[in-house]
Design a protein around this motif. Structure first.
Motif, short mmCIF file in Angstrom:
data_model
loop_
_atom_site.label_atom_id
_atom_site.label_comp_id
_atom_site.label_asym_id
_atom_site.label_seq_id
_atom_site.Cartn_x
_atom_site.Cartn_y
_atom_site.Cartn_z
N ASP A 145 -9.83 -4.39 -6.22
CA ASP A 145 -10.46 -4.42 -4.68
C ASP A 145 -9.27 -4.75 -3.61
OD1 ASP A 145 -12.99 -3.84 -5.74
OD2 ASP A 145 -13.66 -5.83 -5.51
N ALA A 146 -8.52 -5.49 -4.01
CA ALA A 146 -7.26 -5.67 -3.13
C ALA A 146 -6.18 -4.71 -3.12
CB ALA A 146 -6.84 -7.10 -3.48
N GLU A 147 -5.90 -4.21 -4.18
CA GLU A 147 -5.01 -2.92 -4.37
C GLU A 147 -5.58 -1.66 -3.59
OE1 GLU A 147 -2.78 -3.67 -8.72
OE2 GLU A 147 -5.03 -3.12 -8.42
N MET A 148 -6.86 -1.33 -3.79
CA MET A 148 -7.52 -0.33 -3.08
C MET A 148 -7.58 -0.71 -1.51
SD MET A 148 -9.17 2.45 -3.19
CE MET A 148 -9.62 2.88 -5.13
N ALA A 149 -7.79 -1.72 -1.18
CA ALA A 149 -8.08 -2.24 0.29
C ALA A 149 -6.58 -2.07 0.88
CB ALA A 149 -8.41 -3.55 0.58
N ALA A 150 -5.46 -2.25 0.16
CA ALA A 150 -4.12 -2.06 0.56
C ALA A 150 -3.66 -0.79 0.76
CB ALA A 150 -3.10 -2.81 -0.39
N LEU A 151 -4.27 0.25 -0.17
CA LEU A 151 -3.87 1.47 -0.14
C LEU A 151 -4.80 2.25 1.00
CD1 LEU A 151 -3.08 4.43 -1.39
CD2 LEU A 151 -4.85 4.28 -2.87
N LEU A 152 -5.85 1.79 1.10
CA LEU A 152 -6.73 2.45 2.28
C LEU A 152 -6.28 2.23 3.78
CD1 LEU A 152 -10.19 2.18 1.08
CD2 LEU A 152 -8.84 4.12 0.55
N THR A 153 -5.75 0.81 3.57
CA THR A 153 -5.20 0.46 5.09
C THR A 153 -4.04 1.17 5.53
OG1 THR A 153 -6.09 -1.90 4.73
CG2 THR A 153 -4.36 -1.49 6.19
N HIS A 154 -3.19 1.61 4.18
CA HIS A 154 -2.03 2.35 4.70
C HIS A 154 -2.22 3.73 5.06
CE1 HIS A 154 2.04 3.95 3.77
NE2 HIS A 154 1.53 4.88 3.18
N GLY A 196 0.83 -1.17 -0.11
CA GLY A 196 0.07 0.13 -0.03
C GLY A 196 0.92 1.33 -0.01
N ALA A 197 1.94 1.28 0.51
CA ALA A 197 2.91 2.42 0.51
C ALA A 197 3.41 2.69 -0.59
CB ALA A 197 4.22 2.03 1.40
N ALA A 198 3.45 1.61 -1.72
CA ALA A 198 4.03 2.01 -3.13
C ALA A 198 2.99 2.54 -3.73
CB ALA A 198 4.56 0.78 -3.71
N LEU A 199 1.88 2.08 -3.55
CA LEU A 199 0.49 2.68 -4.35
C LEU A 199 0.43 4.07 -3.84
CD1 LEU A 199 -1.78 -0.46 -3.88
CD2 LEU A 199 -0.86 0.48 -6.01
N TYR A 200 0.64 4.38 -2.68
CA TYR A 200 0.58 5.80 -2.16
C TYR A 200 1.58 6.61 -2.78
CZ TYR A 200 0.25 9.72 0.91
OH TYR A 200 0.14 11.18 1.15
N ALA A 201 2.87 6.31 -2.97
CA ALA A 201 3.79 6.87 -3.41
C ALA A 201 3.65 7.25 -4.80
CB ALA A 201 5.31 6.18 -3.11
N SER A 202 2.93 6.33 -5.79
CA SER A 202 2.82 6.55 -7.11
C SER A 202 1.40 7.18 -7.53
CB SER A 202 2.71 5.26 -7.72
OG SER A 202 1.85 4.19 -7.36
N LEU A 203 0.38 7.07 -6.74
CA LEU A 203 -0.86 7.77 -7.02
C LEU A 203 -1.26 8.98 -6.12
CD1 LEU A 203 -2.99 4.53 -7.14
CD2 LEU A 203 -1.85 5.81 -9.11
N CYS A 204 -0.62 9.11 -4.82
CA CYS A 204 -0.99 10.02 -3.96
C CYS A 204 -0.15 11.09 -3.43
CB CYS A 204 -1.80 9.16 -2.73
SG CYS A 204 -2.99 7.97 -3.18
N ALA A 248 -6.35 3.94 12.58
CA ALA A 248 -7.49 3.16 12.25
C ALA A 248 -7.50 1.76 11.85
CB ALA A 248 -8.46 4.03 11.13
N ALA A 249 -8.54 0.96 11.77
CA ALA A 249 -8.53 -0.45 11.53
C ALA A 249 -8.31 -0.60 10.11
CB ALA A 249 -9.81 -0.99 11.93
N PRO A 250 -7.70 -1.83 9.59
CA PRO A 250 -7.51 -1.99 8.06
C PRO A 250 -8.80 -2.01 7.45
CG PRO A 250 -6.34 -3.63 9.35
CD PRO A 250 -7.27 -2.82 10.36
N VAL A 251 -8.59 -1.92 5.93
CA VAL A 251 -9.65 -2.10 5.21
C VAL A 251 -9.90 -3.44 4.19
CG1 VAL A 251 -11.05 -0.81 3.40
CG2 VAL A 251 -9.85 0.52 5.20
N SER A 252 -11.00 -3.95 4.21
CA SER A 252 -10.83 -5.36 3.74
C SER A 252 -11.19 -5.26 2.09
CB SER A 252 -11.72 -6.27 4.21
OG SER A 252 -13.08 -5.77 4.05
N ALA A 253 -10.86 -6.19 1.40
CA ALA A 253 -11.25 -6.03 -0.06
C ALA A 253 -12.71 -6.17 -0.36
CB ALA A 253 -10.53 -7.40 -0.94
#
Length: 219
Positions: free
Chosen positions: A168-177, A97-105, A186-191
């Protein structure tokens, strides 16, 4: 008969001589005295340049003539499109999720989650990030436009939708990050949560209307 003239001494006067000015030829005109204007001679192209161009043209003609245009093109290194696209993580595999945040956000919300004051809202301590996971999933999936209040500050702008870019899994990883960084806790987000939110938005194209649409369901 003319008699020679005499000077005061009584001797005959010497014959008159022509002056230097009389002996000089007429002076030439200024134009005749100037040198002709220089002329630029043609500069021939070096022979090796001509030869190189001829070889390149010959190679191009031969290549085009011999090319089989009916054969489908191949990747330069013989890899297929599927190989170039890579494979998605298998079920259960960890997604960064950290890599997704670095590339998108990170360009808008910054590496520290503080955003840009007055332009992009912060994610650190945001009530939208720390609140209900389904609400956060809808925001990131569909995007937001209009006024959105974050930590008491109104932000105007448009947040793009990411539902076409992330599964869905990628979005869940990003939101959990997002929910685990910068003190959010906050609690993790599931797919499954993301899939349910995506299902509720599948017929919608427009982004969510900021406070107007989200305030009633705010965390």
């Amino acid at each position: 008969m003319n008699t020679p003239s005499r000077n005061d001494t009584g001797r005959p006067a010497p014959p008159a001589t022509t002056t230097n000015a009389a002996r000089m030829s007429p002076s030439p005109s200024p134009q005749a005295r100037e040198n002709p204007d220089p002329q630029e001679l043609p500069a021939p192209i070096p022979w090796f340049v001509v030869l190189l161009v001829a070889l390149m043209l010959t190679f191009g003609l031969v290549y085009i003539t011999l090319a089989n245009v009916e054969t489908p093109s191949h990747w330069g290194d013989d890899r297929t499109a599927a190989e170039l696209q890579g494979s998605r993580p298998a079920g259960g595999a960890a997604i960064n999720g950290a890599a997704l945040y670095a590339s998108l956000c990170v360009a808008c919300h910054q590496a520290n989650g503080a955003g840009v004051p007055g332009v992009f809202p912060p994610l650190a301590g945001s009530e939208w990030v720390r609140g209900r996971d389904a609400q956060l999933a809808r925001i990131v999936l569909q995007g937001v436009s209009g006024t959105l209040t974050v930590k008491g500050v109104d932000y105007q702008g448009v947040m793009p939708a990411f539902k076409q870019q992330l599964g869905d899994a990628e979005m869940a990883a990003l939101l959990t990050h997002l929910r685990s960084q910068w003190g959010n806790g906050a609690a993790p987000v599931s797919a499954d949560t993301v899939a349910t939110a995506r299902k509720s938005l599948e017929t919608r194209d427009a982004p969510l209307a900021g406070n107007t649409e989200l305030s009633a369901d705010a965390p």
